[in-house]
Design a protein around this motif. Sequence first.
Motif, short mmCIF file in Angstrom:
data_model
loop_
_atom_site.label_atom_id
_atom_site.label_comp_id
_atom_site.label_asym_id
_atom_site.label_seq_id
_atom_site.Cartn_x
_atom_site.Cartn_y
_atom_site.Cartn_z
N PRO A 144 0.84 -1.19 0.00
CA PRO A 144 0.00 0.00 0.00
C PRO A 144 0.88 1.25 0.00
CG PRO A 144 -0.75 -1.57 1.64
CD PRO A 144 0.56 -2.07 1.12
N PRO A 145 0.46 2.31 -0.57
CA PRO A 145 -0.89 2.63 -1.00
C PRO A 145 -1.22 2.17 -2.42
CG PRO A 145 0.44 4.58 -1.25
CD PRO A 145 1.34 3.51 -0.67
N VAL A 178 -3.14 -3.57 -2.40
CA VAL A 178 -4.25 -3.76 -1.47
C VAL A 178 -3.72 -4.37 -0.17
CG1 VAL A 178 -6.43 -4.97 -1.12
CG2 VAL A 178 -5.87 -4.06 -3.36
N PRO A 179 -4.03 -3.75 0.99
CA PRO A 179 -3.60 -4.32 2.27
C PRO A 179 -4.19 -5.72 2.47
CG PRO A 179 -4.53 -2.12 2.57
CD PRO A 179 -4.80 -2.53 1.15
N GLN A 212 -10.56 -4.58 -4.57
CA GLN A 212 -11.16 -3.26 -4.64
C GLN A 212 -12.67 -3.28 -4.46
OE1 GLN A 212 -9.20 -0.24 -6.82
NE2 GLN A 212 -8.03 -1.73 -8.00
N MET A 252 -9.16 -1.27 -1.18
CA MET A 252 -8.06 -0.32 -1.02
C MET A 252 -8.40 0.58 0.15
SD MET A 252 -6.26 -0.24 -4.44
CE MET A 252 -5.26 1.04 -3.93
N GLY A 282 -7.40 4.26 1.53
CA GLY A 282 -6.62 5.41 1.14
C GLY A 282 -7.40 6.69 1.30
#
Length: 194
Positions: free
Chosen positions: A39-40, A43-44, A131, A160, A162
Amino acid sequence: MSTPTPPPSSESQAINEIVSSSKRVLLLLDIQEAMLQPPPIGVPGSSTVLTNLAEIIAQARRASPPPLIVHVRNIGDSGDTDEPNTPGWQLIFPPEPTELVVDKLKNNAFTGTLLNDIIPHDAEIVVAGFQTDFSIRATCSAALGRGNEVLLIRGHMRRMIGLRCFMGVVLRLLILLRWRLKQSWRRLGCICLR
């Protein structure tokens, strides 16, 4: 005089049979190399989801009769991590010969693609991928609007996290608690499985 059309290959015949008879679909959204970056950009928690995705894909491939498996690949803009023909654009799980690949330009995988023609309106669709705040949500909404039953399996998707800014103003903070996200899917009409 017209030239005769060559007979279809056994591979294309198998695909046509699966598409025409399938009432079950595994829709794999944005499962691309770019999502595995830290990340960013990525995807965590993608590594955890990757293990779960590998399992569900393997089960679908072993099923008899098999579901229609469709890999939906996002086409990023020039300079994006998922720009076509870059390492980040590549699918993580290579499709087998009887699986379809659909490229999309929008969050909703039904917009501007052949999914409306490929997936029957009465098919049950299992959706997995990355996502959730973008592609998965938009695609699930479209599928439900078409009359499809949509199934989401816990642990087989990620979002995501953010912050988006426009001229210094925060437009959207994408931090959602797990229970709020699950409630959101249910309000849409999706069935959430563990």
